[in-house]
Design an enzyme around this catalytic site. Sequence first.
Site, short mmCIF file in Angstrom:
data_model
loop_
_atom_site.label_atom_id
_atom_site.label_comp_id
_atom_site.label_asym_id
_atom_site.label_seq_id
_atom_site.Cartn_x
_atom_site.Cartn_y
_atom_site.Cartn_z
N ARG A 144 0.49 -1.11 -0.10
CA ARG A 144 -0.09 -0.25 -0.13
C ARG A 144 1.01 1.33 -0.20
O ARG A 144 1.71 1.26 1.08
CB ARG A 144 -0.37 -0.17 1.02
CG ARG A 144 -2.49 0.54 0.89
CD ARG A 144 -3.50 -0.03 2.24
NE ARG A 144 -2.66 0.47 3.79
CZ ARG A 144 -3.58 1.41 4.10
NH1 ARG A 144 -4.74 1.06 3.90
NH2 ARG A 144 -2.82 2.29 5.72
N THR A 161 -1.40 7.66 -0.48
CA THR A 161 -2.04 7.52 -1.59
C THR A 161 -3.16 6.53 -1.18
O THR A 161 -4.68 5.93 -0.91
CB THR A 161 -2.28 7.06 -2.75
OG1 THR A 161 -1.51 6.19 -3.39
CG2 THR A 161 -1.44 8.54 -3.52
N ASP A 169 0.01 -1.88 12.34
CA ASP A 169 0.71 -2.79 11.45
C ASP A 169 0.72 -4.29 11.21
O ASP A 169 1.69 -4.19 11.75
CB ASP A 169 1.98 -2.13 10.80
CG ASP A 169 2.31 -2.27 9.03
OD1 ASP A 169 2.58 -3.14 8.99
OD2 ASP A 169 2.32 -1.49 8.54
N ASP A 211 4.67 -5.75 9.69
CA ASP A 211 5.32 -5.08 11.01
C ASP A 211 5.54 -5.87 12.26
O ASP A 211 6.05 -6.01 12.75
CB ASP A 211 5.62 -3.50 11.18
CG ASP A 211 5.98 -2.41 10.25
OD1 ASP A 211 6.39 -3.11 8.61
OD2 ASP A 211 5.41 -1.26 9.79
C1 PRP Z 1 -1.72 -4.04 4.29
C2 PRP Z 1 -2.43 -5.68 5.00
C3 PRP Z 1 -3.12 -5.29 3.49
C4 PRP Z 1 -3.38 -3.88 3.17
C5 PRP Z 1 -4.67 -3.48 3.65
O1 PRP Z 1 -0.37 -4.07 3.59
O2 PRP Z 1 -1.46 -6.24 4.97
O3 PRP Z 1 -2.78 -6.04 3.08
O4 PRP Z 1 -2.54 -3.58 3.90
O5 PRP Z 1 -4.84 -2.08 3.33
P1 PRP Z 1 -5.75 -1.91 2.56
O6 PRP Z 1 -7.33 -2.07 2.46
O7 PRP Z 1 -6.22 -0.05 2.50
O8 PRP Z 1 -5.26 -2.45 0.94
P2 PRP Z 1 0.75 -3.54 4.06
O9 PRP Z 1 0.41 -2.46 1.91
O10 PRP Z 1 0.71 -2.03 4.44
O11 PRP Z 1 1.78 -4.12 2.77
P3 PRP Z 1 2.84 -5.35 4.00
O12 PRP Z 1 1.56 -6.73 4.24
O13 PRP Z 1 3.82 -5.56 3.16
O14 PRP Z 1 3.05 -4.31 5.42
N1 URA Z 2 -2.45 -2.33 6.89
C1 URA Z 2 -1.79 -2.64 8.96
O1 URA Z 2 -1.49 -3.90 8.85
N2 URA Z 2 -3.17 -2.47 9.32
C2 URA Z 2 -4.62 -1.08 9.44
O2 URA Z 2 -4.65 -1.18 10.16
C3 URA Z 2 -4.44 -1.20 7.65
C4 URA Z 2 -3.92 -1.44 7.15
#
Ligand code: PRP
Ligand code: URA
Length: 209
Positions: free
Chosen positions: A104, A108, A200, A203
């Site tokens: 993400r 944006t 997150d 993380d």
């Molecule tokens: C997080 C989560 C989802 C997404 C959700 O991933 O694991 O994939 O955000 O958000 P959305 O519904 O608004 O799209 P992130 O993009 O942070 O990547 P990561 O899992 O690599 O940390």
């Molecule tokens: N991705 C995450 O990991 N946590 C949130 O709350 C939203 C998006």
Amino acid sequence: MEQVMVLNHPLIQHKISMLRDKHTGTNEFRTLVEEIAMLMGYEALRDLPTEDIEVETPLETCMTPVIAGKKLAVVPILRAGLGMVGGILSLVPTAKVGHIGLYRDPETHEPHEYYCKLPQPIDQRTILVLDPMLATGGSGSDAVNLIKRHGGKHIKFMCIIAAPEGLARLQEDHPDIQIYIGSLDRGLNEQAYICPGLGDAGDRIFGTK
Ligand code: PRP
Ligand code: URA
């Protein structure tokens, strides 16, 4: 069958409360995510196809059902979805595993694809998409789009925590999929994080920041 199921079993709710706690460390967080995925999988895989095999009991031979495990594809959305894979594989060890890489954009909040590898043939399998968080729904919806473009038809989406905004988006974009949620939270903040949420997920699973 309802399109959306919130799996508010006490065991799932208890473990989600532990996940939310900011004092829960990486090791425990990982274990909890896997356990929750397993408990949710028990319900989400209720209609998994079975096939009869011949078994000899001490008394006689009978035909009896086993899971047609090769018919299941588990597809985590990288990274955080990876934390849920072990829980599902502990239920169906023969399932195939695909991967979809999306991140993400921090400004944006739009998802960007960086990887996609799915088991073939995908069209004959039940596909269980895994991501702990459904926030705006952008990543979940894009992942399902990708799977459909590759021929996937019977798709289920499983998340531990959803925001109403993300759920509405996923339902609108994909009215044909089943959605399983551990907790439907209050909503998104200005940074599109789920509140109260758990922070997150990627993380916290991988110990990054
Ligand atoms: C997080 C989560 C989802 C997404 C959700 O991933 O694991 O994939 O955000 O958000 P959305 O519904 O608004 O799209 P992130 O993009 O942070 O990547 P990561 O899992 O690599 O940390
Ligand atoms: N991705 C995450 O990991 N946590 C949130 O709350 C939203 C998006």
